[in-house]
Design a protein around this motif. Structure first.
Motif, PDB file in Angstrom:
ATOM      1  N   GLN A 143       0.751  -1.382  -0.020  1.00  0.00           N
ATOM      2  CA  GLN A 143      -0.009   0.080  -0.076  1.00  0.00           C
ATOM      3  C   GLN A 143       0.694   1.295  -0.074  1.00  0.00           C
ATOM      4  O   GLN A 143       0.666   2.272  -0.827  1.00  0.00           O
ATOM      5  CB  GLN A 143      -1.015   0.014   0.977  1.00  0.00           C
ATOM      6  CG  GLN A 143      -2.036   1.037   1.187  1.00  0.00           C
ATOM      7  CD  GLN A 143      -2.878   1.094   2.275  1.00  0.00           C
ATOM      8  OE1 GLN A 143      -2.808  -0.124   3.089  1.00  0.00           O
ATOM      9  NE2 GLN A 143      -3.799   2.060   2.557  1.00  0.00           N
ATOM     10  N   ARG A 273      -7.215   7.595  -8.183  1.00  0.00           N
ATOM     11  CA  ARG A 273      -7.136   7.470  -6.710  1.00  0.00           C
ATOM     12  C   ARG A 273      -8.627   7.117  -6.220  1.00  0.00           C
ATOM     13  O   ARG A 273      -8.704   6.478  -5.204  1.00  0.00           O
ATOM     14  CB  ARG A 273      -6.838   8.849  -6.082  1.00  0.00           C
ATOM     15  CG  ARG A 273      -5.314   8.951  -6.523  1.00  0.00           C
ATOM     16  CD  ARG A 273      -4.548   8.046  -5.913  1.00  0.00           C
ATOM     17  NE  ARG A 273      -4.537   7.557  -4.692  1.00  0.00           N
ATOM     18  CZ  ARG A 273      -3.831   8.194  -3.844  1.00  0.00           C
ATOM     19  NH1 ARG A 273      -3.113   9.347  -3.839  1.00  0.00           N
ATOM     20  NH2 ARG A 273      -4.290   7.922  -2.398  1.00  0.00           N
ATOM     21  N   GLU A 276      -9.099   3.482  -6.578  1.00  0.00           N
ATOM     22  CA  GLU A 276      -8.193   2.838  -5.603  1.00  0.00           C
ATOM     23  C   GLU A 276      -9.015   2.735  -4.021  1.00  0.00           C
ATOM     24  O   GLU A 276      -8.956   1.895  -3.535  1.00  0.00           O
ATOM     25  CB  GLU A 276      -7.102   3.398  -5.564  1.00  0.00           C
ATOM     26  CG  GLU A 276      -6.041   3.098  -4.475  1.00  0.00           C
ATOM     27  CD  GLU A 276      -4.972   4.232  -4.018  1.00  0.00           C
ATOM     28  OE1 GLU A 276      -4.756   4.450  -3.133  1.00  0.00           O
ATOM     29  OE2 GLU A 276      -4.539   4.913  -5.088  1.00  0.00           O
ATOM     30  N   PRO A 288     -10.970  -3.124  -9.067  1.00  0.00           N
ATOM     31  CA  PRO A 288      -9.573  -3.210  -9.812  1.00  0.00           C
ATOM     32  C   PRO A 288      -9.614  -3.104 -11.407  1.00  0.00           C
ATOM     33  O   PRO A 288      -8.915  -2.412 -11.938  1.00  0.00           O
ATOM     34  CB  PRO A 288      -9.063  -4.486  -9.220  1.00  0.00           C
ATOM     35  CG  PRO A 288      -9.887  -4.744  -8.026  1.00  0.00           C
ATOM     36  CD  PRO A 288     -10.979  -3.840  -8.077  1.00  0.00           C
ATOM     37  N   VAL A 291      -9.726   0.425 -11.992  1.00  0.00           N
ATOM     38  CA  VAL A 291      -8.413   0.990 -11.876  1.00  0.00           C
ATOM     39  C   VAL A 291      -7.486   0.756 -13.216  1.00  0.00           C
ATOM     40  O   VAL A 291      -6.919   1.856 -13.712  1.00  0.00           O
ATOM     41  CB  VAL A 291      -7.571   0.658 -10.690  1.00  0.00           C
ATOM     42  CG1 VAL A 291      -6.363   1.223 -10.587  1.00  0.00           C
ATOM     43  CG2 VAL A 291      -8.374   1.006  -9.512  1.00  0.00           C
ATOM     44  N   TYR A 322       2.597   2.016 -10.195  1.00  0.00           N
ATOM     45  CA  TYR A 322       1.449   2.097  -9.401  1.00  0.00           C
ATOM     46  C   TYR A 322       0.587   0.901  -9.746  1.00  0.00           C
ATOM     47  O   TYR A 322       0.221   0.265  -8.711  1.00  0.00           O
ATOM     48  CB  TYR A 322       0.913   3.380  -9.855  1.00  0.00           C
ATOM     49  CG  TYR A 322      -0.444   3.401  -9.056  1.00  0.00           C
ATOM     50  CD1 TYR A 322      -0.937   3.539  -7.821  1.00  0.00           C
ATOM     51  CD2 TYR A 322      -1.531   3.065 -10.025  1.00  0.00           C
ATOM     52  CE1 TYR A 322      -2.269   3.627  -7.405  1.00  0.00           C
ATOM     53  CE2 TYR A 322      -2.929   3.013  -9.503  1.00  0.00           C
ATOM     54  CZ  TYR A 322      -3.175   3.536  -8.140  1.00  0.00           C
ATOM     55  OH  TYR A 322      -4.518   3.447  -7.707  1.00  0.00           O
ATOM     56  N   GLN A 323       0.378   0.749 -10.997  1.00  0.00           N
ATOM     57  CA  GLN A 323      -0.625  -0.472 -11.295  1.00  0.00           C
ATOM     58  C   GLN A 323      -0.106  -1.641 -10.918  1.00  0.00           C
ATOM     59  O   GLN A 323      -0.936  -2.590 -10.413  1.00  0.00           O
ATOM     60  CB  GLN A 323      -0.821  -0.420 -12.913  1.00  0.00           C
ATOM     61  CG  GLN A 323      -1.594  -1.534 -13.413  1.00  0.00           C
ATOM     62  CD  GLN A 323      -1.938  -1.344 -14.990  1.00  0.00           C
ATOM     63  OE1 GLN A 323      -1.601  -0.464 -15.607  1.00  0.00           O
ATOM     64  NE2 GLN A 323      -2.546  -2.458 -15.567  1.00  0.00           N
ATOM     65  N   PHE A 326      -0.356  -1.953  -7.097  1.00  0.00           N
ATOM     66  CA  PHE A 326      -1.907  -2.104  -6.678  1.00  0.00           C
ATOM     67  C   PHE A 326      -2.698  -3.443  -6.968  1.00  0.00           C
ATOM     68  O   PHE A 326      -3.260  -3.855  -6.180  1.00  0.00           O
ATOM     69  CB  PHE A 326      -2.650  -1.001  -7.558  1.00  0.00           C
ATOM     70  CG  PHE A 326      -4.298  -1.021  -7.181  1.00  0.00           C
ATOM     71  CD1 PHE A 326      -4.635  -0.590  -6.218  1.00  0.00           C
ATOM     72  CD2 PHE A 326      -5.181  -1.452  -8.242  1.00  0.00           C
ATOM     73  CE1 PHE A 326      -6.219  -0.602  -5.911  1.00  0.00           C
ATOM     74  CE2 PHE A 326      -6.612  -1.664  -8.127  1.00  0.00           C
ATOM     75  CZ  PHE A 326      -6.871  -1.018  -6.676  1.00  0.00           C
TER      76      PHE A 326
END
Length: 571
Positions: A143, A273, A276, A288, A291, A322-323, A326
């Motif tokens: 995270q 965001r 997310e 998800p 995103v 980031y992807q 995540f």
């Protein structure tokens, strides 16, 4: 039985009686002790059931505390709750170990509980470690990693948000053209005002510092060259086709804004965001893909922009990182859900077993209490029966021993009474070789009776003989002589019979002496008091009988007065 009792002295009989009674009461005490030990065993067993129930309740309490710490960790995700859960689990293990030491049934239950607790602890540790990998807060784990990347992406996206600046620039250019077309001073004021707003917007923007300084420099150049153009256009109407240095500065400003402009980049990042946080808040699997879709859109926006390749690579790299983080967090979240479900299943298997242990302890305690009540009542009845039997046996023993002592004494008292006031014909029952003092008294009394009877019979026979001799001497006719001879013959026969009886008694005493001598020879150097007494009594009896026989040898003339006096004195 009489022979056995004759071997014992009176003191030994009394001591035996007390010993038997004492043994009876020792048996009663032993029975009471066994009963008390049984009661103590029952109490200890009940105490074990109580301990089992108490430990079961403590295990239940510790399990509840563990589940509370677990829920606290899953809600707040703080290490303090994980440590609390570990400490409570250790306490739970200690309680289970104490339960195993109670009895065999508890040991089996404890083994099952320990296996389930071990499974639960492994599941909890796995869940806790999974959350640590995922991130206990927004700054740690996966995270923290994707949040750091998206924050950087968000900061950069704000630097590429020049839509408002570009809008102000377009408004300036429109007012600039309105001056040439309408020659109205209001448009000059409008350009001045928009230039001030644009300058302020550039100064407060999040553009990179070199870009911001370059824009401010170009704005200053535009402002300085715009004023002569505006003055000339308003007075002489000379606009030169709207061209000039100000126009070149405006073109440079527009080129700079286009070089750092990505359409809707900041809005797309904010939307990213939002989805997310929706997933982190709700855990819904539909977020998800959203995103991923928004990230794909952002990449398309970056690719379609006029940014430099370096800026595009930076933004695309941050977005990719980031992807990746995540999606790893999404996978970790799914794994945590599975592990949490397994942990809950392990905990749910523990609770029924603990409750079953409590219920089993209650049932066993109730059943054991009922059994103890029944056995206690039976023990009371048994104790009363044993006590009654002991008292009855004590009375029987006392009566038997007392009877063995009193009965011969009573018989001797009757025999003595006959000796004093009559002619005794019976004897006191005795046992040869007896050690009993009363038996010895009976033998002595029997000997006294025999001696008295012997002397009396001897005296009577002697008197009959003397009378027959007297009648023979005084007989005048043949018939009287024949009658007298018949009486004398009868008297002589009676004396011979008495002599034979005395002979038999002498033989008995001689046999007794022989037996004692054989015992003395078998054990030389040791003469018991009983043998010495037997020898003494046999010698005295033989002396008495020999005295009787000695009197038989005296002359008949002397026998008459002797026979007349001796029995009288003996009586």
């Amino acid at each position: 039985m009489d022979k056995l009792f004759s071997k014992l002295r009176i003191g030994e009989k009394i001591g035996l009686g007390f010993a038997l009674v004492g043994l009876l009461f020792v048996g009663v005490v032993w029975h009471d002790r066994q009963t008390l030990q049984g009661v103590l065993g029952d109490y200890q067993q009940l105490q074990g059931f109580g301990l089992r129930k108490s430990l079961a309740l403590e295990i239940e309490i510790e399990l509840a505390a563990v589940r509370d710490a677990e829920k606290g960790f899953l809600l707040d995700r703080r290490e303090a709750f994980a440590e609390e859960a570990s400490r409570r689990l250790q306490n739970l293990r200690d309680k289970v170990a104490a339960l195993a030491a109670v009895d065999q049934d508890s040991r089996q239950t404890a083994d099952s509980l320990l296996a389930l607790v071990t499974t639960y602890q492994k599941s909890f540790d796995t869940v806790a470690e999974a959350w640590r990998v995922m991130g206990l807060d927004e700054n740690t784990g996966l995270q923290g990693a994707f949040r750091k990347n998206v924050h950087r992406l968000q900061e950069l996206s704000a630097g590429y948000n020049v839509d408002r600046l570009y809008t102000l620039l377009l408004q300036i250019r429109r007012s600039e053209k309105d001056i040439a077309l309408r020659q109205d001073p209001a448009y000059r004021e409008r350009v001045r005002k928009l230039l001030a707003e644009l300058q302020q917007a550039v100064e407060t923007s999040e553009l990179q510092t070199p870009v911001r300084q370059q824009l401010l420099s170009e704005l200053a150049a535009y402002a300085s060259t715009f004023e002569p153009y505006a003055e000339s256009a308003l007075k002489a109407g000379n606009i030169n086709g709207g061209k000039g240095p100000f126009r070149d500065a405006a073109h440079r400003i527009e080129a700079l804004l286009k070089a750092y402009h990505v359409a809707n980049l900041e809005a797309s990042v904010l939307q990213l965001r939002r989805r997310e946080k929706d997933f982190l808040l709700r855990g819904d699997d539909s977020y998800p893909p959203m995103v991923v879709e928004i990230a794909t859109t952002i990449r398309a926006q970056i690719a379609a922009s006029a940014l430099s390749n370096a800026d595009k690579a930076l933004l695309t790299g941050l977005l990719q990182d980031y992807q990746r983080d995540f999606l790893a967090l999404v996978a970790q979240s799914a794994s945590i859900s599975v592990l949490t479900r397994e942990m809950n299943e392990a905990a749910e298997r523990i609770a029924p077993l603990v409750k079953q242990n409590v219920d089993q302890a209650n049932q066993m305690m109730a059943a054991r209490l009922a059994e103890i009540e029944v056995s206690s009542a039976a023990s009371v009845r048994g104790s009363l029966i044993v006590m009654a039997c002991a008292i009855a046996l004590a009375i029987i023993f006392a009566l038997a021993i007392t009877t063995r002592i009193v009965r011969p004494v009573r018989q001797m008292a009757g025999l003595l009474d006959d000796l004093a006031y009559g002619r005794p014909t019976s004897h006191v029952p005795t046992v040869s070789d007896g050690r009993d003092e009363i038996n010895a008294m009976g033998e002595s009394l029997n000997a006294l009776v025999d001696h008295r009877m012997t002397f009396l019979r001897w005296w009577k026979e002697s008197m009959d003989e003397v009378s027959a001799r007297r009648e023979l001497l005084q007989a005048g006719s043949d018939e009287e002589k024949d009658e007298a001879m018949k009486d004398l013959r009868a008297a002589t026969i009676a004396k011979l019979q008495q002599l034979n009886a005395i002979r038999g008694r002498l033989l008995q005493h001689g046999e007794r002496v022989r037996e004692v001598s054989q015992r003395i020879q078998a054990a030389p150097g040791s003469v018991s008091a009983a043998d010495a007494t037997a020898l003494e009594h046999a010698a005295l009896a033989m002396a008495t009988l020999f005295e009787v026989l000695a009197r038989e040898d005296a002359p008949a003339a002397e026998d008459m007065p002797a026979a007349a006096s001796t029995p009288t004195s003996s009586a």
